[in-house]
Design a protein around this motif. Structure first.
Motif, PDB file in Angstrom:
ATOM      1  N   TRP A 114       0.839  -1.208   0.000  1.00  0.00           N
ATOM      2  CA  TRP A 114       0.000   0.000   0.000  1.00  0.00           C
ATOM      3  C   TRP A 114       0.873   1.256   0.000  1.00  0.00           C
ATOM      4  N   ARG A 183      -7.238   1.529   7.375  1.00  0.00           N
ATOM      5  CA  ARG A 183      -7.760   0.583   6.377  1.00  0.00           C
ATOM      6  C   ARG A 183      -9.014  -0.120   6.889  1.00  0.00           C
ATOM      7  N   TYR A 187     -12.777   0.386   5.256  1.00  0.00           N
ATOM      8  CA  TYR A 187     -13.584  -0.750   4.808  1.00  0.00           C
ATOM      9  C   TYR A 187     -14.962  -0.718   5.467  1.00  0.00           C
ATOM     10  N   LYS A 200     -10.903   2.693  -1.685  1.00  0.00           N
ATOM     11  CA  LYS A 200      -9.512   2.496  -1.284  1.00  0.00           C
ATOM     12  C   LYS A 200      -8.618   2.148  -2.466  1.00  0.00           C
TER      13      LYS A 200
END
Length: 560
Positions: A114, A183, A187, A200
């Motif tokens: 990421w 993260r 979500y 994302k």
């Protein structure tokens, strides 16, 4: 009975039923009626919105629930090292969550992937972000040993995917936990319709990222203010329209219960409490702190019939013996081992003894003050607040104003990533007339004063400057490292002969034995320290999360 009396009774019956129905109606809708004012909550017309259907905090990915309670923290076995730096104290811990295993190589590689996509190291401005997150694979090298196979393969090869990540400093572990928080909340918000699906992956760029704190304090600035992402898709249940029928943004707040608390490193007290696994066994000796390992019993080998003689953890058996004789009396590993290779403790936590030692949040001190806090004890608080612009809005870090710090190792790390809110120390506006804290940095609270100094006899209140500096309780070498205008490292070593300690405010506690340690260090009460910006081949970490709401996950029983 005359007709008049009959009519009167009928009227009374009707009134009684009406009152009963009204009472039932109020009772059934009471959760959406304010007990303070009587006004409706969560009405379609707007007004105060609150999640009145919230039951309890859901367990976030990778975590298990640890119910809090009281226990004896500290060493209760023989003190073979004669350092006695963890005297027994009675502590109470609030309920929390903890990773069931150490963070693995695959989990950390997801983080690196990421970082690499969002902050490409090919761009000069972002190169240090990715390099600052990379584990130090050279920790495997030994001057009199051949370990290049681990240097080249341990982090990235699929054969080690489920092995605990090592070579990660305390600072890097904290940054991983921050990334994981964002993260998971990203979500959750997508699933509940507050963000566009796959946001994302659609707009994960350096100037358009998601940060939990930014979303809470200034949601319109999330993803760099990209409304296409922060406005839910048409047809989603969280889409609302104004009087003209135009869609308006509806942002999730803490009142929705969707945004989880932060992933973080566990405190030393939490880690030790969780490692002992006192949930099932409630004998007098265990309550008084007589448990030696995360499992029941005084030995490292299993006494169960099917597994009798098997080692319960991965540790060094003796000189030149890291696993036992092949095929017999073997713990199954020479270096680290795959997570979940050994039985969990009573909380469902794996490898709380052996495999790798683990970073915890606390700043290290060899003693605990006699007037210690006995509720959620922790040393390391540094209180900050959001930086506010002249127009009253929060200051969000952009790709153009990233600040980098040079660690003692020479490595550059980003102090804040783009999309995060800039933090500043709390000031007198927050500390004035408070009795619970008086400054931003509380690491040295009740520590280093005259009475706790080894130089107490010669301590002079009038001393100042360098002389006073040498008389601090923890007088560690003060090396400095800087960079010139061209980026070259300038190192200045402290050669003062008056230094008396290796302990300072930048050393952190690590707990638990590792594959490199002897049995003595498997005791959860053992504690050691290491510089927060350095890494080894035997220290990993796992994350924790605070629990909000009830202490227990058991259903409340109604008393008759």
């Amino acid at each position: 009975m005359d007709m008049k009396k009959v009519l009167t009774l009928k009227v009374l019956l009707i009134l009684t039923l009406s009152v009963s129905l009204v009472g039932c109606k109020k009772s059934s809708s009471s959760k959406n009626s304010s007990r303070a004012t009587g006004w409706q909550i969560n009405s379609k017309e707007g007004g105060f919105q609150y999640n009145t259907d919230f039951k309890e905090q859901e367990t976030s990915p990778g975590l298990v629930f640890v119910e809090g309670g009281t226990f004896t923290k500290g060493r209760v076995q023989d003190d073979v090292m004669h350092d006695w730096n963890n005297s027994p104290t009675q502590q109470h811990v609030q309920s929390f969550y903890m990773d069931e295993t150490e963070v693995t190589n695959m989990m950390y590689l997801e983080y690196l992937d990421w970082i690499k996509r969002v902050y490409p190291p090919s761009e000069e401005n972002f190169r240090a972000i990715y390099h600052g997150a990379l584990p130090d694979t050279l920790v495997w090298r030994n001057r009199l040993g051949y370990d290049e196979i681990m240097v080249e393969n341990y982090l990235r090869h699929p054969g080690y995917a489920e092995y605990p990540v090592v070579g990660v400093s305390w600072i890097q572990a904290v940054e991983f936990a921050n990334w994981r928080t964002d993260r998971v909340n990203e979500y959750n918000l997508e699933q509940e319709g507050y963000l566009k699906r796959d946001a994302k992956t659609l707009d994960a760029t350096a100037d358009a990222t998601f940060n939990t704190d930014t979303y809470i304090n200034a949601p319109s600035l999330t993803y760099g203010g990209n409304e296409e992402v922060i406005r839910p898709e048409n047809g989603r249940r969280n889409v609302q329209t104004d009087a003209d029928g135009n869609p308006i943004n509806v942002f999730a707040t803490r009142e929705t219960g969707i945004i989880t608390p932060k992933y973080r490193l566990p405190t030393e007290t939490e880690w030790e409490y969780a490692a002992l696994g006192l949930s099932e066994i409630r004998s007098y000796n265990l309550y008084r702190g007589r448990k030696k390992y995360p499992w029941d019993g005084q030995y490292t080998r299993s006494g169960k019939r099917k597994t009798r003689g098997d080692q319960k953890a991965n540790f060094k058996q003796g000189k030149g013996d890291y696993g036992g004789i092949a095929g017999w009396s073997d713990d199954g590993a020479d270096i680290t081992n795959k997570v979940k290779s050994y039985e969990p403790n009573d909380y469902g936590l794996y490898d709380m003894a052996g495999n790798v030692a683990e970073w915890v949040a606390d700043v290290y001190r060899p003693i605990v003050d006699d007037e210690f806090n006995d509720f959620n004890y922790y040393r390391g608080n540094v209180y900050t607040k959001n930086a506010i612009s002249d127009d009253g809005t929060v200051k969000v870090v952009t790709p153009d104003n990233i600040v980098y710090d040079t660690l003692s190792t020479g490595k550059l790390v980003a102090r804040n990533l783009p999309g995060e809110i800039l933090q500043v120390p709390v000031d007198e506006n927050e500390t004035y007339l408070r009795t619970n804290f008086d400054e931003s940095n509380q690491i040295n609270f009740r520590d280093g004063d005259k009475r706790s100094s080894r130089y107490f006899e010669s301590f002079n209140d009038d001393e100042s400057g360098e002389e006073a500096e040498t008389r601090k309780m923890y007088n560690a070498p003060n090396h400095t490292i800087n960079r010139d205008s061209l980026g070259n490292i300038i190192r200045e070593y402290d050669k003062d002969n008056n230094r008396t300690s290796l302990i300072n405010d930048e050393v952190r506690v690590y707990k638990g034995g590792s594959w490199k340690d002897r049995e003595y260090w498997l005791d959860p009460a053992q504690r050691r320290y290491f510089p927060q910006d350095m890494a080894t081949d035997y220290i990993g970490f796992r994350c924790a999360m605070s629990r909000v709401g009830s202490k227990s996950k058991m259903k409340n029983k109604t008393k008759n």
